[in-house]
Design a protein around this motif. Structure first.
Motif, PDB file in Angstrom:
ATOM      1  N   THR A 643       0.835  -1.206   0.000  1.00  0.00           N
ATOM      2  CA  THR A 643       0.000   0.000   0.000  1.00  0.00           C
ATOM      3  C   THR A 643       0.868   1.254   0.000  1.00  0.00           C
ATOM      4  O   THR A 643       0.606   2.210  -0.733  1.00  0.00           O
ATOM      5  CB  THR A 643      -0.916   0.003   1.240  1.00  0.00           C
ATOM      6  OG1 THR A 643      -1.576  -1.241   1.298  1.00  0.00           O
ATOM      7  CG2 THR A 643      -1.915   1.129   1.159  1.00  0.00           C
ATOM      8  N   MET A 644       1.898   1.258   0.865  1.00  0.00           N
ATOM      9  CA  MET A 644       2.757   2.444   0.961  1.00  0.00           C
ATOM     10  C   MET A 644       3.424   2.742  -0.375  1.00  0.00           C
ATOM     11  O   MET A 644       3.457   3.885  -0.830  1.00  0.00           O
ATOM     12  CB  MET A 644       3.846   2.243   2.033  1.00  0.00           C
ATOM     13  CG  MET A 644       3.324   2.136   3.441  1.00  0.00           C
ATOM     14  SD  MET A 644       2.352   3.573   3.911  1.00  0.00           S
ATOM     15  CE  MET A 644       0.815   2.795   4.329  1.00  0.00           C
ATOM     16  N   GLU A 646       2.422   1.885  -3.257  1.00  0.00           N
ATOM     17  CA  GLU A 646       1.417   2.315  -4.222  1.00  0.00           C
ATOM     18  C   GLU A 646       1.054   3.793  -4.046  1.00  0.00           C
ATOM     19  O   GLU A 646       1.064   4.562  -5.005  1.00  0.00           O
ATOM     20  CB  GLU A 646       0.155   1.449  -4.070  1.00  0.00           C
ATOM     21  CG  GLU A 646      -0.940   1.833  -5.053  1.00  0.00           C
ATOM     22  CD  GLU A 646      -2.258   1.128  -4.743  1.00  0.00           C
ATOM     23  OE1 GLU A 646      -2.291   0.282  -3.830  1.00  0.00           O
ATOM     24  OE2 GLU A 646      -3.257   1.446  -5.406  1.00  0.00           O
ATOM     25  N   ILE A 647       0.769   4.186  -2.794  1.00  0.00           N
ATOM     26  CA  ILE A 647       0.231   5.546  -2.644  1.00  0.00           C
ATOM     27  C   ILE A 647       1.298   6.607  -2.453  1.00  0.00           C
ATOM     28  O   ILE A 647       1.044   7.778  -2.714  1.00  0.00           O
ATOM     29  CB  ILE A 647      -0.828   5.624  -1.519  1.00  0.00           C
ATOM     30  CG1 ILE A 647      -0.230   5.353  -0.151  1.00  0.00           C
ATOM     31  CG2 ILE A 647      -1.973   4.679  -1.786  1.00  0.00           C
ATOM     32  CD1 ILE A 647      -1.273   5.414   0.950  1.00  0.00           C
ATOM     33  N   PHE A 661       2.579  10.378   7.780  1.00  0.00           N
ATOM     34  CA  PHE A 661       1.677   9.258   7.514  1.00  0.00           C
ATOM     35  C   PHE A 661       2.343   7.933   7.152  1.00  0.00           C
ATOM     36  O   PHE A 661       1.798   6.881   7.423  1.00  0.00           O
ATOM     37  CB  PHE A 661       0.702   9.621   6.382  1.00  0.00           C
ATOM     38  CG  PHE A 661      -0.146  10.809   6.686  1.00  0.00           C
ATOM     39  CD1 PHE A 661      -1.180  10.706   7.604  1.00  0.00           C
ATOM     40  CD2 PHE A 661       0.083  12.025   6.081  1.00  0.00           C
ATOM     41  CE1 PHE A 661      -1.985  11.801   7.899  1.00  0.00           C
ATOM     42  CE2 PHE A 661      -0.708  13.130   6.363  1.00  0.00           C
ATOM     43  CZ  PHE A 661      -1.737  13.014   7.277  1.00  0.00           C
ATOM     44  N   PHE A 663       4.541   4.576   6.728  1.00  0.00           N
ATOM     45  CA  PHE A 663       5.226   3.585   7.538  1.00  0.00           C
ATOM     46  C   PHE A 663       6.675   3.435   7.082  1.00  0.00           C
ATOM     47  O   PHE A 663       7.475   2.821   7.740  1.00  0.00           O
ATOM     48  CB  PHE A 663       4.534   2.220   7.411  1.00  0.00           C
ATOM     49  CG  PHE A 663       3.282   2.108   8.207  1.00  0.00           C
ATOM     50  CD1 PHE A 663       3.250   1.345   9.363  1.00  0.00           C
ATOM     51  CD2 PHE A 663       2.129   2.755   7.824  1.00  0.00           C
ATOM     52  CE1 PHE A 663       2.096   1.240  10.114  1.00  0.00           C
ATOM     53  CE2 PHE A 663       0.968   2.656   8.562  1.00  0.00           C
ATOM     54  CZ  PHE A 663       0.945   1.894   9.718  1.00  0.00           C
ATOM     55  N   ALA A 705      -7.910   0.812  13.578  1.00  0.00           N
ATOM     56  CA  ALA A 705      -8.986   1.805  13.491  1.00  0.00           C
ATOM     57  C   ALA A 705      -8.525   3.067  12.769  1.00  0.00           C
ATOM     58  O   ALA A 705      -9.313   3.760  12.158  1.00  0.00           O
ATOM     59  CB  ALA A 705      -9.474   2.162  14.892  1.00  0.00           C
ATOM     60  N   HIS A 707      -5.612   3.285  10.519  1.00  0.00           N
ATOM     61  CA  HIS A 707      -5.042   3.113   9.185  1.00  0.00           C
ATOM     62  C   HIS A 707      -5.969   2.398   8.204  1.00  0.00           C
ATOM     63  O   HIS A 707      -5.794   2.479   6.996  1.00  0.00           O
ATOM     64  CB  HIS A 707      -3.693   2.395   9.287  1.00  0.00           C
ATOM     65  CG  HIS A 707      -2.692   3.181  10.077  1.00  0.00           C
ATOM     66  ND1 HIS A 707      -2.182   2.722  11.276  1.00  0.00           N
ATOM     67  CD2 HIS A 707      -2.135   4.384   9.866  1.00  0.00           C
ATOM     68  CE1 HIS A 707      -1.344   3.616  11.757  1.00  0.00           C
ATOM     69  NE2 HIS A 707      -1.289   4.635  10.930  1.00  0.00           N
ATOM     70  N   ARG A 708      -6.900   1.630   8.745  1.00  0.00           N
ATOM     71  CA  ARG A 708      -8.001   1.047   7.962  1.00  0.00           C
ATOM     72  C   ARG A 708      -7.553   0.210   6.762  1.00  0.00           C
ATOM     73  O   ARG A 708      -8.133   0.293   5.695  1.00  0.00           O
ATOM     74  CB  ARG A 708      -8.943   2.165   7.472  1.00  0.00           C
ATOM     75  CG  ARG A 708      -9.248   3.221   8.498  1.00  0.00           C
ATOM     76  CD  ARG A 708     -10.300   4.180   8.042  1.00  0.00           C
ATOM     77  NE  ARG A 708      -9.928   5.063   6.974  1.00  0.00           N
ATOM     78  CZ  ARG A 708      -9.341   6.241   7.125  1.00  0.00           C
ATOM     79  NH1 ARG A 708      -9.020   6.662   8.333  1.00  0.00           N
ATOM     80  NH2 ARG A 708      -9.058   6.998   6.089  1.00  0.00           N
ATOM     81  N   LEU A 709      -6.487  -0.542   6.928  1.00  0.00           N
ATOM     82  CA  LEU A 709      -6.078  -1.404   5.814  1.00  0.00           C
ATOM     83  C   LEU A 709      -6.692  -2.796   5.948  1.00  0.00           C
ATOM     84  O   LEU A 709      -6.340  -3.705   5.214  1.00  0.00           O
ATOM     85  CB  LEU A 709      -4.548  -1.513   5.755  1.00  0.00           C
ATOM     86  CG  LEU A 709      -3.793  -0.202   5.534  1.00  0.00           C
ATOM     87  CD1 LEU A 709      -2.299  -0.446   5.479  1.00  0.00           C
ATOM     88  CD2 LEU A 709      -4.236   0.481   4.249  1.00  0.00           C
ATOM     89  N   SER A 710      -7.598  -2.939   6.895  1.00  0.00           N
ATOM     90  CA  SER A 710      -8.255  -4.220   7.237  1.00  0.00           C
ATOM     91  C   SER A 710      -7.287  -5.400   7.237  1.00  0.00           C
ATOM     92  O   SER A 710      -7.451  -6.369   6.512  1.00  0.00           O
ATOM     93  CB  SER A 710      -9.463  -4.501   6.335  1.00  0.00           C
ATOM     94  OG  SER A 710      -9.098  -4.478   4.995  1.00  0.00           O
ATOM     95  N   GLY A 765     -11.976   8.585  14.983  1.00  0.00           N
ATOM     96  CA  GLY A 765     -13.121   8.910  14.145  1.00  0.00           C
ATOM     97  C   GLY A 765     -14.361   9.306  14.893  1.00  0.00           C
ATOM     98  O   GLY A 765     -15.408   9.451  14.295  1.00  0.00           O
ATOM     99  N   ARG A 766     -14.263   9.506  16.228  1.00  0.00           N
ATOM    100  CA  ARG A 766     -15.442  10.013  16.908  1.00  0.00           C
ATOM    101  C   ARG A 766     -15.308  11.524  17.006  1.00  0.00           C
ATOM    102  O   ARG A 766     -14.330  12.032  17.534  1.00  0.00           O
ATOM    103  CB  ARG A 766     -15.573   9.389  18.319  1.00  0.00           C
ATOM    104  CG  ARG A 766     -16.163   8.009  18.323  1.00  0.00           C
ATOM    105  CD  ARG A 766     -17.618   7.984  17.841  1.00  0.00           C
ATOM    106  NE  ARG A 766     -18.472   8.777  18.720  1.00  0.00           N
ATOM    107  CZ  ARG A 766     -19.198   9.813  18.308  1.00  0.00           C
ATOM    108  NH1 ARG A 766     -19.188  10.161  17.046  1.00  0.00           N
ATOM    109  NH2 ARG A 766     -19.934  10.485  19.159  1.00  0.00           N
TER     110      ARG A 766
END
Lengths: 904, 147
Positions: A643-644, A646-647, A661, A663, A705, A707-710, A765-766
């Motif tokens: 992912t890193m 890629e983005i 942001f 890693f 929660a 980074h949301r990379l599941s 996210g709250r």
């Protein structure tokens, strides 16, 4: 200070020098004997003089009364010796030689140690004396100095002096004695050989120092240029902002280059000359043995010199160049050190220095009373410009006065003159019954508070910086146990030998009385109330929440925080805010915490367990391997890396996103790209160990929660929990002190207060979660009466070098608090709220005036409108007092104040 | 909701529809996901705005204050973007947004947005296009109103 280094050394170390000289004198006879013995060994022991047959035995160890033959005509024998044959004689003489070697070595050891100690004491004395003078310089003098240069002087430039001071008298005595002894010995053996050796030594002793004169001059220049370089580097650091803002780095490079070039030239010149001198010296030393071998050999062949004597002469001569060379070296060092000493002393010999009695800690201190009276006070700067010009006024000390003026009005100088920091050039300043020059620093520094616009802070905690205004002299002796007391007594004795300060830094220096309290607990309360007054309370409270508690010292606070933790959980549940914090639970994976934290489930005390190196710890590594979790972590790492790559691939290196942001560092991105390509070919499991390790480290800081990379599913969670359990067991057994494990019923001393209260992580996210939580934390701490305890922890916050970890506004507030804490009779505030916004400034102005309602206050205001409300206003213009009166009246008149107000 | 799903949502928003997937992924990864409960306020009219919100899931009301009362002027839902003007220019929020159900948003701060635009100019071209369309639409309305 003493101009001549020899006089300086002699004055302060006479006794030690004499003792050492006695040792030197005592050592010389043994040295002579050790020279004479080789002759006897060769002549008697080896060549067999006096041993005509193998059986003949001669007495050995005969002791005669020295000079008895010359005086009485008859040799008086004290001990007739023991008979020994040739072999025994050889061995006995050889062992005597060995014995003398030991004795001479012993002498050297004792003398050198003594020398070293004496030198270090003198160095300590000298450094202290320089530091002491530095502390006595008046402010204008200090402001002309470059810190880096002065530091170099005290630290580096006097360093060689220490080594030399030990040698100042001893070395010429010791080496000179040895050289003369050796010369005498050679003369006794053969007059001519001695003469030749003597002449060559003489040539060396005269010629070499002469050749060294220019080297010394170069040495002086070298020292000067090096010091200037240090000063310049200091400037480059301090002026870094200007350099970057004006793009002058290349100019600075060129400037430094030219300095380095000059230093290079000087140093190279020194080397050239030095090595020539060295060459000459060595050549002359080598010349003499040639003469001995040739001339001495011929004498021996013709029988006018025995072989033993020749061997002894050569041995003696071998010892001779050493002392002579060292003597010449000593002379060189002497001249060198004298130059260094001169240069340093010169810098510390300014006119603007106060007498030691001015800073006497025991001088009487009485409260300031009566009037402040200035008569025609004029102050000139370096360039003879008038900063103040005939200022005269009188005021009761207890009055509140505002001083108004433009930037070049001299209002800041007025503050410095009244605070006694700067001496006026003419006129007089009286405080109460005394002329200001008759008041000691003890009076001025304890009874007057002065807040400069650019107040300085030392690299310590907030509390220590605040209490700085109360540390004038030790008040209570440190509480030592027997052993520590002995050590302290020893330290004191040694510092007194070097004439250092006899105050113990470990004593309690805090003057509680000055702060109006009687003990440490009350003082803390007072500190907090002063901080409230300068509106720093909330900041200190924030620092406290992020700080750590010293549980051993305040166990009751830890219990309180634990209670707060429970109350917090209840409160959140009651208010339906259960979704704001995910609590730590030993049996649950916390998706709002990092994977590393989930593994360790505690705070690392030992840095070997810190998050960035966690998986490298052998115990962790073993457990990961045993459970097979390491393979999964490598897979997760691979997924993160993909992912890193890629983005972040299209972002340039150094883009702020990487820091915030990613890693993976921008620099490492290409390598990870290769690792990914390889892993896609052969599978992650087949990667080399090193690459697998790199991937393994990536997921440690991963928060599902956020980074949301599941990456984290239920099975993986269970695996982590299993390893968590095993790790906990093993660490508790093998290294229980290295990790503070999370335990809902125990205070975690390694974590911050806020972490201890939450005992969990904010859920990502709250909306408004932080504000809501902070509100509850404040509420609960207030209920449990813990707010002050938290603020106390906040007081331990380290302000950093020059207070740079605090914002400018906080620094100014803290400076005001520091001055208020000592409850001065007169508080002088010199444009000390300049960086604050208007609202904060007027709040502070009111608070400080209220706090100092019964004391005197001179507020040099940065904006004329701030003077409103002061019973008296002084208006300065170009160093002259142009208006004086009540604000309301001055405001009405067509005067200087009105002009300033209009211009503002 | 995972990163990939968020990227799908972004892709459906006109402002971002022409932008490459990796860049949208970066946008999603670097922006914060914020959840509002029903009734909570996302932003308030008149406040300084420092972020735009993209609605990933849920619904919200757009309210404008008139005579001291909030009047509902529109309803927004999935794939809508709120407060994007605030991250382009410094104007106060022009409306209040309140969640009417569990509202999942991506919060894109001004700083983040400018960083992205600077790095990837194609995004700014897209934005220009969308803004121009809006301008055109407004002009059209104006023309109709005049006529």
């Amino acid at each position: 200070m003493e101009r001549n280094i020899f006089k300086y050394v002699w004055r302060f170390s006479r006794r030690e020098q004499l003792v050492l000289l006695a040792w030197v004198a005592a050592s010389l006879p043994f040295y002579f004997l050790s020279l004479d013995l080789p002759k006897q060994i060769v002549n008697q022991g080896i060549q067999g003089d006096g041993f005509e047959t193998a059986e003949s035995a001669n007495p050995i160890g005969v002791i005669r009364v020295p000079l008895s033959e010359t005086l009485t005509g008859e040799s008086i024998v004290l001990f007739s010796g023991v008979p020994a044959d040739q072999q025994a004689t050889l061995l006995i003489l050889s062992f005597m030689f060995l014995f003398l070697v030991c004795v001479n070595g012993g002498f050297r050891f004792v003398i050198n140690t003594g020398k070293g100690r004496m030198g270090e004491r003198m160095l300590r004395r000298l450094r202290y004396e320089l530091s002491d003078r530095l502390l006595r310089f008046r402010l204008p003098q200090i402001r002309r100095m470059k810190p880096a240069e002065v530091a170099t002087m005290i630290k580096d430039e006097v360093e060689p002096l220490g080594g030399f001071i030990g040698d100042a008298f001893i070395t010429p005595a010791f080496l000179g004695g040895q050289a003369i002894t050796a010369m005498v010995f050679i003369m006794v053996q053969s007059f001519w050989l001695g003469l030749i050796a003597g002449i060559i030594v003489l040539v060396q002793a005269i010629l070499i120092p002469r050749l060294r004169v220019p080297i010394l001059e170069l040495g002086r220049q070298r020292q000067l240029t090096a010091r200037l370089l240090a000063g310049r580097i200091g400037e480059v650091i301090e002026g870094a902002g200007e350099i970057h803002a004006n793009d002058t780095s290349n100019y600075e490079r060129a400037e430094l280059t030219s300095r380095l070039g000059r230093i290079f030239d000087i140093r190279f010149e020194i080397y050239q000359r030095k090595f020539f001198v060295k060459f000459l010296n060595t050549f002359l030393s080598q010349l003499t043995p040639f003469i001995f071998y040739a001339g001495g050999g011929l004498l021996a062949l013709s029988g006018r010199l025995d072989i033993g004597a020749l061997v002894a002469v050569i041995a003696a001569y071998r010892d001779l160049p050493g002392p002579v060379k060292e003597l010449i070296d000593w002379d060189q060092r002497r001249a060198d050190v004298q130059i260094k000493y001169d240069q340093v002393i010169e810098q510390f010999q300014p006119t603007e220095i106060v007498e030691p009695s001015y800073q006497d800690p025991d001088s009487p201190v009485a409260p300031l009373e009566g009037e402040i009276k200035l008569s025609s006070v004029t102050l000139l700067d370096d360039g003879a410009n008038k900063l103040l010009d005939g200022v005269s006024f009188e005021t009761p000390i207890k009055e509140h006065i505002a001083v108004v003026g433009g930037a070049s009005s001299g209002k800041d100088s007025l503050g410095e003159v009244i605070a006694g920091l700067v001496q006026r050039s003419s006129g007089s300043v009286e405080i109460g019954e005394h002329r200001i020059e008759d008041l000691t620093q003890a009076v001025l520094g304890r009874r007057i508070g002065y807040v400069a616009p650019d107040a300085y802070f030392f690299s310590r905690s907030i509390k220590e910086n605040l209490l700085y205004s109360l540390t004038h002299r030790p008040i209570h002796v440190a509480d030592y146990d027997k052993e520590a007391a002995d050590a302290a007594a020893h330290r004191l004795a040694e510092s007194q030998r070097a004439a250092n300060s006899s105050f113990d830094i470990n004593d309690d220096w805090i003057d509680y009385e000055a702060a109006g309290v009687t003990n440490a607990a009350e003082l803390t309360k007072r500190v907090l109330s002063v901080l409230e007054c300068v509106a720093l309370s909330d900041d200190i409270y924030r620092f406290g929440l992020d700080g750590a508690l010293d549980v051993e010292r305040r166990p009751e606070v830890a219990d309180g925080i634990l209670a707060a933790r429970h109350r917090m959980a209840e409160r959140l549940a009651e208010q339906g805010h259960g979704d704001l914090v995910e609590l730590f639970d030993i049996a649950e994976y916390n998706r709002n915490a990092t994977l590393g934290e989930n593994l360790l489930f505690g705070t690392a005390r030992d840095p070997a367990f810190a998050a960035d190196v966690l998986v490298d710890h052998p115990v962790v590594r073993e457990e990961l391997k045993a459970s097979g979790l390491d393979k999964h972590l490598v897979e997760k790492g691979l997924s993160i890396a993909q992912t890193m790559v890629e983005i972040f691939a299209d972002l340039p290196a150094g883009h702020p996103f990487f820091d915030q942001f990613s890693f993976i560092d921008a620099d490492d991105l290409p390598e990870f790209r290769l690792i990914i390509a390889r892993a896609e070919n052969v599978g992650a499991a087949a990667l080399p160990e090193a690459e697998r390790n790199r991937l393994l480290r990536l997921p440690i800081s991963y928060i599902e929660a956020r980074h949301r990379l599941s990456l984290i599913d239920d099975t993986f969670e269970q695996e982590v929990l299993a390893v968590r359990k095993r790790l906990r067991e093993r660490i508790m057994k093998e290294a229980p002190d290295s990790v503070a494990f999370y335990d809902s019923e125990r205070y975690n001393a390694a974590a911050s207060i806020i972490d201890n209260i939450l005992f969990g992580r904010l859920i990502y996210g709250r909306a408004q979660s932080e504000e809501t939580i902070n509100g509850y934390v404040t509420e609960i701490l207030e209920e449990l009466d813990l707010s002050d305890a938290v603020r106390e922890i906040g007081l331990e916050y380290q302000v950093g070098i020059g207070g740079k970890r605090l914002s400018a506004t906080r620094r100014q507030k803290l400076a005001l608090a520091r001055a208020l804490l000592k409850r001065p009779d007169l508080l002088i505030v010199s444009e000390a709220t300049a960086v604050m916004d208007g609202a904060t400034r007027s709040e502070l102005l009111q608070n400080v005036r209220e706090e100092a309602r019964d004391e005197g206050l001179i507020w040099i205001v940065e904006r004329p409108s701030m003077a409103a409300g002061f019973p008296r206003v002084l208006v300065l213009e170009d160093g002259r007092l142009v208006d004086d009166g009540v604000y309301a009246e001055l405001e009405e008149q067509q005067g200087a104040l009105k002009e300033l107000l209009t211009a503002d | 909701m995972t990163l990939d799903e968020e990227v799908e949502v972004l892709k459906r928003i006109p402002l971002f529809s022409k932008i490459d997937k990796p860049k949208l992924k970066l946008l999603a990864f670097t922006s914060e996901r914020v959840v509002f409960h029903s009734g909570e306020t996302v932003c308030r009219q008149g406040d300084a705005g420092d972020a735009a919100f993209i609605i990933v899931d849920g619904t919200a009301d757009i309210l404008i204050n008139g005579n001291g009362k909030d009047i509902k002027v529109a309803e927004v839902g999935r794939n809508a973007i709120i407060g994007e003007v605030a991250i382009l220019i410094d104007v106060p929020r022009t409306a209040t947004v309140a969640a009417t159900s569990e509202l999942i948003t991506l919060r894109i701060t001004k700083e983040l947005f400018f960083n992205l635009v600077q790095e990837f100019p194609e995004i700014s071209v897209e934005i220009m296009r969308v803004l121009a369309q809006r301008l055109e639409a407004t002009n059209e309305k104006l023309r109709l109103a005049k006529a």
